[in-house]
Design a protein around this motif. Structure first.
Motif, PDB file in Angstrom:
ATOM      1  N   SER B  25      -2.524   2.301  -0.197  1.00 37.31           N
ATOM      2  CA  SER B  25      -3.568   2.944  -1.005  1.00 37.31           C
ATOM      3  C   SER B  25      -3.521   2.467  -2.453  1.00 37.31           C
ATOM      4  CB  SER B  25      -3.411   4.463  -0.979  1.00 37.31           C
ATOM      5  OG  SER B  25      -3.526   4.947   0.326  1.00 37.31           O
ATOM      6  N   MET B  26      -2.300   2.318  -2.968  1.00 38.02           N
ATOM      7  CA  MET B  26      -2.157   1.853  -4.354  1.00 38.02           C
ATOM      8  C   MET B  26      -2.713   0.444  -4.498  1.00 38.02           C
ATOM      9  SD  MET B  26       1.658   3.330  -5.234  1.00 38.02           S
ATOM     10  CE  MET B  26       1.808   2.572  -6.849  1.00 38.02           C
ATOM     11  N   LYS B  27      -2.416  -0.383  -3.491  1.00 43.58           N
ATOM     12  CA  LYS B  27      -2.871  -1.769  -3.528  1.00 43.58           C
ATOM     13  C   LYS B  27      -4.396  -1.843  -3.441  1.00 43.58           C
ATOM     14  CE  LYS B  27      -1.620  -6.182  -1.600  1.00 43.58           C
ATOM     15  NZ  LYS B  27      -1.800  -6.776  -0.284  1.00 43.58           N
ATOM     16  N   GLY B  30      -5.863   0.010  -6.650  1.00 44.32           N
ATOM     17  CA  GLY B  30      -5.341  -0.402  -7.949  1.00 44.32           C
ATOM     18  C   GLY B  30      -4.863   0.765  -8.796  1.00 44.32           C
ATOM     19  N   LYS B  31      -4.736   1.933  -8.156  1.00 42.00           N
ATOM     20  CA  LYS B  31      -4.324   3.119  -8.927  1.00 42.00           C
ATOM     21  C   LYS B  31      -2.812   3.305  -8.875  1.00 42.00           C
ATOM     22  CE  LYS B  31      -8.491   5.887  -8.003  1.00 42.00           C
ATOM     23  NZ  LYS B  31      -8.980   7.129  -7.378  1.00 42.00           N
ATOM     24  N   GLU B  32      -2.297   3.980  -9.898  1.00 38.10           N
ATOM     25  CA  GLU B  32      -0.901   4.401  -9.882  1.00 38.10           C
ATOM     26  C   GLU B  32      -0.811   5.742  -9.158  1.00 38.10           C
ATOM     27  OE1 GLU B  32       1.394   3.269 -13.819  1.00 38.10           O
ATOM     28  OE2 GLU B  32      -0.514   4.252 -14.277  1.00 38.10           O
ATOM     29  N   ALA B  33       0.299   5.966  -8.493  1.00 41.83           N
ATOM     30  CA  ALA B  33       0.446   7.220  -7.742  1.00 41.83           C
ATOM     31  C   ALA B  33       1.035   8.317  -8.619  1.00 41.83           C
ATOM     32  CB  ALA B  33       1.337   6.994  -6.523  1.00 41.83           C
ATOM     33  N   TYR B  51      -5.580   8.591 -11.377  1.00 38.05           N
ATOM     34  CA  TYR B  51      -4.373   8.423 -10.558  1.00 38.05           C
ATOM     35  C   TYR B  51      -4.684   8.663  -9.081  1.00 38.05           C
ATOM     36  CZ  TYR B  51      -1.562   8.788 -14.845  1.00 38.05           C
ATOM     37  OH  TYR B  51      -1.001   8.595 -16.081  1.00 38.05           O
ATOM     38  N   LEU B  52      -3.759   8.220  -8.267  1.00 36.08           N
ATOM     39  CA  LEU B  52      -3.811   8.523  -6.839  1.00 36.08           C
ATOM     40  C   LEU B  52      -2.851   9.687  -6.592  1.00 36.08           C
ATOM     41  CD1 LEU B  52      -4.546   7.506  -3.840  1.00 36.08           C
ATOM     42  CD2 LEU B  52      -2.319   6.343  -3.957  1.00 36.08           C
ATOM     43  N   PRO B  53      -3.371  10.900  -6.389  1.00 34.77           N
ATOM     44  CA  PRO B  53      -2.454  12.025  -6.138  1.00 34.77           C
ATOM     45  C   PRO B  53      -1.830  11.883  -4.753  1.00 34.77           C
ATOM     46  CG  PRO B  53      -4.698  12.782  -6.661  1.00 34.77           C
ATOM     47  CD  PRO B  53      -4.782  11.328  -6.354  1.00 34.77           C
ATOM     48  N   VAL B  54      -0.516  12.038  -4.674  1.00 32.25           N
ATOM     49  CA  VAL B  54       0.154  11.971  -3.370  1.00 32.25           C
ATOM     50  C   VAL B  54       1.032  13.211  -3.178  1.00 32.25           C
ATOM     51  CG1 VAL B  54       0.121   9.448  -3.246  1.00 32.25           C
ATOM     52  CG2 VAL B  54       2.091  10.578  -4.261  1.00 32.25           C
ATOM     53  N   TYR B 205      -1.891  10.884   1.306  1.00 34.06           N
ATOM     54  CA  TYR B 205      -1.437   9.539   0.919  1.00 34.06           C
ATOM     55  C   TYR B 205      -2.568   8.531   0.735  1.00 34.06           C
ATOM     56  CZ  TYR B 205       2.368  12.043   3.141  1.00 34.06           C
ATOM     57  OH  TYR B 205       3.245  13.018   3.502  1.00 34.06           O
ATOM     58  N   ILE B 206      -3.778   8.970   1.047  1.00 30.11           N
ATOM     59  CA  ILE B 206      -4.930   8.071   0.948  1.00 30.11           C
ATOM     60  C   ILE B 206      -5.843   8.583  -0.156  1.00 30.11           C
ATOM     61  CG2 ILE B 206      -6.925   7.142   2.208  1.00 30.11           C
ATOM     62  CD1 ILE B 206      -5.412   7.610   4.819  1.00 30.11           C
ATOM     63  N   ASP B 207      -6.494   7.676  -0.858  1.00 26.67           N
ATOM     64  CA  ASP B 207      -7.473   8.076  -1.869  1.00 26.67           C
ATOM     65  C   ASP B 207      -8.494   9.015  -1.214  1.00 26.67           C
ATOM     66  OD1 ASP B 207      -8.697   6.792  -4.724  1.00 26.67           O
ATOM     67  OD2 ASP B 207     -10.105   7.827  -3.398  1.00 26.67           O
ATOM     68  N   LYS B 208      -8.766  10.133  -1.862  1.00 27.34           N
ATOM     69  CA  LYS B 208      -9.610  11.159  -1.240  1.00 27.34           C
ATOM     70  C   LYS B 208     -11.001  10.636  -0.875  1.00 27.34           C
ATOM     71  CE  LYS B 208      -7.144  14.966  -0.879  1.00 27.34           C
ATOM     72  NZ  LYS B 208      -5.826  14.342  -1.076  1.00 27.34           N
TER      73      LYS B 208
END
Lengths: 406, 378
Positions: B25-27, B30-33, B51-54, B205-208
């Motif tokens: 997901s980060m790749k 391009g977001k930071e988790a 951000y990418l909330p995890v 774990y995935i972008d919403k």
């Protein structure tokens, strides 16, 4: 001439009256409230409402080694062994409503302040459901910072205002703000005498046997807002002050105070005698804990806002740096030789910070400590052998430290 | 059908491998988790900040380091999180939020500052008295504090518009999840208890945005399928969470159909729809104030028992399965209360004490099996 009563005599009389008053109120058809230990009792006292404290009550049951039947009653309903034993004892008592120790009448309302822990929130929610009665709930949020967050204080103040309205509804009487001022004044004075008395243990030797402090915890909870409480703690202070002036230590049988320690956590009530004797055997005196400060609810502004801030400022609501500073200050102010940490299975909030606090006391000030497993009321956790071994280890560490200093 | 199978595989694989899924997901984005501790945190603000909330819901690490900080009578999720934090598993996170839903979480937060000094968690103070005149202002103040902290971490303030957009996306996601739990109950042979859990979990774990599109597509594909029945009992599941997967496999093997859940990790996250009016922050606050029957929020009429009874009735379920995480105070306190209410209503309960890391679930196999047999006879 009538001989002056000792503070201990007064204490026992007051506690007997405390439970009798609640019983009488119930019989006269007046409301009875069950409350958490560090709640804004000023409001109840202003309204002259009978109040009893399940934590004290559970401790009294625990000290009489009578907790098991209440715990069994709670567990038969599905309460887990892992839940706070005060809550289990109180739930069991709510089913049985009779104990050999003391008796609390069935409540008409609950008074719950979450500044001591979050466990009381669930505990009181359950008791309210069981009796189908209302709760006056003071949510004192965690600040997570060194200082208390002003938005928290504002929230607590709003809840104090709402509590006044609820109490007016419960009693059918108008709230008297002039009387509140008086009660606030008394409460602050009582808290000051408590603080001054417990601070006398800074003297070397301490005039106070630390386990005595456990006995005075019940009255500081029950009578903080009462003139009788103010009087009691003033007398206790004077007695201790007299001992200081005479150079008397904690014990009257000639036992010398060899080591001064902090006791962390609630007492192990079912094993009060054992835990005390093992310490005394080695000349170890408990001179302080976090309780003196927690019960010293002091506020300069005698307003609901002032109260809100005081009740929302307990160390458990702030970050770990604040707590560590408090422990380090106690270590210095009370000239501690060591610490005894009660890893109390019932008190996750306190227990889960103990390892770090022990390390900080050791690394920053060289104060050694030990930890032992126990529980505030459930008799099945504590092991006398483990306790003895740990205390023995502490004595060796304290002795080594003294030796190094000599 | 083939599309459904493909999506089920993709999402359940994603839910089964948090680490790999987060990396992917980060790749892709391009977001930071940004790590989110249980139970609920204002994820929308984190998302709005870019951000990418995890979700950080424990794991199965070997416990070595946490014993220096926390005794053994603490819930396994918090102990696992702490262990993984100390050993550096979370070092890749740009930020971390730890809310305070119970005494253990307060202690975890306190220790985190010391035990994991390079990761500065943002605390999130949780409301409990939601019925006060001061409640809304308090939650809004907490959200504002959190927004400021996330903005400072990000290096730029989080804008109103970004929060509005993130909130709309999350509402869309939550609606899709509610639809999914209904759709899954229609086809319990396809969406087994294990797969149901993994698919829901994948959202952590995935972008919403990406996840919501996929779950909507899955919902559509499931709707096109004929209704299914399994040979085992139909149940409502309640508790903190239902893990490990080997534990859920026991239900799958015995033909259980999960008709709905009251799990903190699953439906409690999305079952409450936001009010229609107000700013995104106000609507976020009201979602907290409106959540009912939730052990992590004080409720003076304690409606969980009634809610569970209604869920059983509405879904035509046979029983309630309690997944009791050892040392979870709030859940343990609720159990005697709703147990009494379910008993009185004649609803059978299967009470299972679990921990996230169980060496063997075999001891539970017989109980799950015999409970199904008992229900089939009644």
């Amino acid at each position: 001439m009538e001989e002056k009563k000792s503070s201990k005599q007064i204490l026992n009389e007051l506690l007997a009256k405390h439970y009798a008053d609640a019983k009488n109120a119930k019989e006269e058809g007046k409301p009875v409230v069950w409350s958490t230990s560090i709640a804004p009792q000023e409001l109840l006292e202003t309204m002259d409402v009978a109040v009893v404290y399940p934590e004290n009550h559970a401790a009294a049951i625990g000290a009489r080694k009578d907790a098991s039947q209440f715990i069994a009653s709670a567990e038969s309903e599905g309460y887990s062994y892992d839940i706070c034993s005060y809550a289990r004892v109180n739930d069991g008592y709510a089913n049985i409503l009779y104990s050999e120790a003391e008796n609390m009448p069935k409540p008409d309302m609950l008074f719950c302040c979450s500044n001591i822990c979050m466990t009381v929130i669930k505990w009181y929610e359950n008791i309210a459901k069981k009796f189908d009665i209302p709760v006056i709930f003071f949510d004192t949020p965690y600040s997570g910072s060194y200082q208390v967050d002003p938005s928290n204080v504002k929230f607590v103040e709003a809840q104090l205002e709402e509590a006044v309205t609820m109490l007016e509804g419960l009693t059918g009487r108008k709230f008297d703000y002039d009387r509140l001022k008086e009660v606030m004044q008394i409460s602050n004075e009582t808290a000051s005498w408590w603080k001054k008395a417990t601070d006398l243990a800074k003297n070397k030797p301490s005039p106070m046997n630390g386990f005595d402090m456990f006995n005075y915890m019940a009255p500081i909870v029950c009578f903080r807002g009462k003139e009788s409480g103010r009087e009691l703690f003033k007398i206790w202070y004077e007695e201790l002050q007299e001992r200081v002036e005479k150079g008397l230590g904690p014990w009257n049988d000639g036992t010398e105070e060899k080591y001064r320690v902090l006791w962390d956590g609630i007492a192990c009530w079912p094993y009060l005698g054992v835990t005390y004797k093992v310490l005394k055997k080695h000349g170890i005196n408990v001179v302080t804990s976090m309780y003196p400060e927690s019960f010293a609810l002091l506020y300069e502004q005698h307003t609901l806002a002032g109260m809100a801030e005081a009740y929302d400022s307990l160390y458990v609501l702030r970050n770990v740096d604040y707590a560590i500073d408090k422990y380090l200050n106690l270590s210095r102010d009370f000239q501690l030789d060591g610490g005894i940490f009660h890893s109390n299975r019932s008190c996750k909030g306190m227990a889960f910070k103990q390892f770090e606090i022990q390390r900080q006391m050791e690394s920053q000030l060289g104060v050694p400590s030990v930890i032992f497993d126990g529980d505030q009321t459930d008799p099945s956790v504590f092991s006398e052998a483990q306790y003895e071994t740990r205390v023995q280890a502490l004595v060796e560490m304290m002795e080594a430290r003294k030796g190094a200093r000599r | 059908m083939s599309q459904a199978i493909e999506l089920i595989r993709e999402l359940s694989d994603a839910g089964a491998s948090p680490k790999a899924t987060i990396a992917k997901s980060m790749k892709e984005t391009g977001k930071e988790a940004f790590g989110c501790f249980p139970i609920y945190v204002p994820e929308e603000i984190i998302y709005a900040a870019g951000y990418l909330p995890v979700g950080l819901w424990g794991g199965h690490p070997d416990i070595k380091r946490v014993d220096r900080y926390i005794q053994s009578f603490c819930c396994s999720i918090m102990r696992s999180n702490m262990e993984m934090g100390i050993r550096g598993d979370y070092d890749f996170l740009a930020g971390l939020v730890i809310p305070t839903y119970c005494d253990s979480m307060k202690a975890i937060l306190a220790n985190w500052w010391v035990a994991v000094p390079n990761a500065k968690p943002i605390p999130f103070s949780v409301i409990q008295n939601r019925a006060s005149k001061g409640s809304l202002d308090f939650v809004l103040a907490q959200l504002a504090t959190f927004r400021k902290a996330v903005g400072e971490l990000r290096g730029e303030p989080v804008s109103d518009q970004a929060i509005e957009d993130a909130f709309a996306l999350y509402e869309d996601y939550r609606a899709a999840m509610r639809a999914f739990t209904k759709a899954a109950a229609r086809v319990p042979a396809t969406i087994t208890p294990t797969l149901r859990h993994l698919i829901i979990k994948a959202a952590y774990y995935i972008d919403k945005k990406v996840y919501t599109e996929k779950i909507k597509a899955l919902n559509e594909a499931l709707a096109a399928m004929p209704e299914e029945r399994t040979e085992g009992p139909k149940v409502i599941v309640t508790g903190l969470l239902a893990e490990p997967e080997s534990f859920l496999d026991l239900f799958t093997e015995n033909g259980y159909a999960f008709m709905g859940d009251d799990l903190a990790q699953e439906s409690r996250q999305f079952r409450t729809e936001a009010r229609k009016e107000g700013t995104a922050l106000e609507r976020m606050a009201y979602r907290v104030l409106d959540q009912r029957g939730d052990t992590f929020y004080y409720e003076d009429d304690k409606s969980r028992g009634t809610m569970l009874k209604n869920m059983v009735k509405e879904t035509g379920s046979d029983a309630v399965v309690v997944c009791m995480y050892k040392f979870c105070d709030p859940e343990e306190f609720d159990y005697p209360v709703y147990k009494k209410e379910l008993d009185e209503a004649g609803i059978p309960i299967l009470y299972l004490e679990i921990e996230q890391k169980m060496d063997s679930v075999e001891s539970l196999r017989t109980r799950i099996q015999s409970f199904a047999e008992m229900l089939s006879l009644s």
